[in-house]
Design a protein around this motif. Structure first.
Motif: not given
Length: 150
Positions: A9-10, A12-13, A15-17, A19-20
């Protein structure tokens, strides 16, 4: 096992940060460049004032048509950027060379080369041949007047 889920989860968060953040920076860069380019294009139109100089007296030469005696009689004028005073002086100084280039190029042409469909190519070739002899600037255009092809 619970720790592995937390790490996933950490990750993925994170990677999402990333990408954004990349999307935000890329969008901002694109918007800034677009704004800057459109602002400069609209506010600074480039206007070139033309000056004209005739290429001596009229040119009267035989054409290279086979099996017929064809000739052309015409007057040429050259145009260049009026602000380029060095080019104006060079054109005046090299008047004989420019006339020679024009005569020998026109002599190599055939009558069909003077048809309206071939005008752009004819002028383009003549400009590039004369520009090859100039060192302080380039011609903008060549104007042909009083033309007779017989």
């Amino acid at each position: 096992m619970a720790e592995e889920k937390k790490e996933k989860k950490s990750g993925k968060k994170f990677a999402l940060i990333i990408v954004l953040l990349l999307i935000f920076v890329g969008g901002g860069t694109f918007g800034g460049v677009y704004y800057f380019m459109s602002r400069n294009a609209a506010s600074n139109p480039v206007i070139i004032e033309e000056a004209f100089v005739p290429v001596g007296e009229e040119i009267f030469v035989n054409l290279s048509d086979e099996n017929s005696k064809r000739y052309v009689k015409l007057n040429l004028s050259l145009s260049y950027d009026k602000r380029n005073k060095d080019l104006a002086a060079e054109i005046e100084q090299k008047q004989v060379v420019i006339r020679d280039v024009a005569i020998f190029y026109i002599k190599s042409c055939k009558a069909k080369d003077f048809e309206p469909a071939n005008e752009a190519r004819l002028k383009g070739d003549l400009i590039s041949r004369i520009n090859a002899k100039l060192t302080t600037g380039v011609l903008k255009d060549v104007y042909i007047s009083d033309i007779i092809v017989q």
